[in-house]
Design an enzyme around this catalytic site. Structure first.
Site, mmCIF file in Angstrom:
data_model
loop_
_atom_site.group_PDB
_atom_site.id
_atom_site.type_symbol
_atom_site.label_atom_id
_atom_site.label_comp_id
_atom_site.label_asym_id
_atom_site.label_seq_id
_atom_site.Cartn_x
_atom_site.Cartn_y
_atom_site.Cartn_z
ATOM 1 N N SER A 129 0.849 -1.193 0.000
ATOM 2 C CA SER A 129 0.000 0.000 0.000
ATOM 3 C C SER A 129 0.881 1.238 0.000
ATOM 4 O O SER A 129 1.961 1.232 0.608
ATOM 5 C CB SER A 129 -0.909 0.022 1.233
ATOM 6 N N TYR A 142 -2.253 -0.442 10.047
ATOM 7 C CA TYR A 142 -2.280 -0.800 8.628
ATOM 8 C C TYR A 142 -0.988 -0.355 7.942
ATOM 9 O O TYR A 142 -0.359 -1.135 7.221
ATOM 10 C CB TYR A 142 -3.494 -0.153 7.955
#
Length: 267
Positions: A129, A142
């Site tokens: 990501s 995350y």
């Protein structure tokens, strides 16, 4: 050259888009899901897999090898989102996130490596990501799990080169998928010192996903990488600003970059 491709987390979103695209290009595609029976008529086979379960991983790999006797490409896409102030995220949810986003992909890689080594070829693509390149407010866990996978891949790539196996990362920005619905949200606690700012940022995060890019952009990038003789280590797929944010982190002083992020998130 057509490949046998395994994609974890391919029942929806980016994973499904990748699977559909590679299938249309003539590759033999196997996707995975924790509950394959819940999805009707996928264009490619869905095999049961929970990346948090060692026996589930071994059963999945064995099943695919029974049909094809090889795995040319592993795409580690399975992952979950998580939001919340660090102080208020339950420890078991932090652990679950790392088991899914980091430890799971590592175990799947371990399971396919003997086969790839025997083939003297293989490609491992880890879907990370853009959030993994920076610590973001209310997305700390995350960012940390995806950032760790980025670094693991850098090390792994060097270790595997002598065996003819390549590893790389593809970091997406915001895409229009159902990740927001499946994300674990630490609850907004009434009276919490974080209540107002966390709630505002949560709404902003969800709106970014809803207005995000087309997952097919990710699929086409994966297709390009598979057809590349010597893939790069890192790829980023997202808006110009999302990709430029990584460049800014590299060139700006830390405090200036922090100030920019805080302004963006209205902190």
């Amino acid at each position: 050259m057509k490949k046998v491709v395994l994609i974890t987390g391919a029942s929806s979103g980016i994973g499904r888009a990748i699977g559909e695209y590679l299938h249309s290009q003539g590759h033999t595609v196997y996707g995975t899901s924790r509950n394959p029976a819940s999805y009707e008529d996928p264009p490619f086979p869905l095999v049961s897999l929970d990346v948090r379960d060692q026996s589930s991983i071994q059963e999945c790999i064995s099943r695919i090898l029974t049909f094809n006797n090889r795995i040319d490409v592993l795409i580690n896409n399975a992952g979950v989102g998580i939001t919340g102030p660090v102080e208020e995220i339950a420890s078991d949810q932090i652990e679950n996130n790392f088991r899914t986003n980091l430890f799971g992909p590592i175990e799947v890689i371990k399971a396919v490596l003997p086969t790839m080594r025997n083939q003297k070829s293989g490609l491992i693509i880890n879907i990370t990501s853009i959030a993994g390149y920076m610590g973001l407010p209310y997305r700390s866990v995350y960012s940390a799990s995806k950032g760790a996978l980025e670094l693991i891949t850098e090390s792994l790539r060097m270790e595997l080169k002598p065996f003819g196996i390549t590893a790389c990362n593809v970091a997406p920005g915001d895409f229009a998928t159902n990740i927001a619905a499946g994300r674990y949200h630490s609850p907004v606690i009434s009276g919490s010192p974080y209540e107002k700012l966390y709630k505002e940022n949560l709404d902003t995060m969800d709106s970014h996903v809803s207005s995000g890019g087309d997952p097919m952009d990710m699929a086409k990038m994966i297709g390009k990488i598979i057809n590349t003789k010597n893939p790069k280590i890192h790829y980023k797929v997202g808006s110009t600003m999302q990709k430029f944010s990584i460049v800014l982190k590299r060139i700006l002083p830390d405090k200036m970059y922090e100030k920019m992020l805080m302004k963006h998130y209205k902190l």
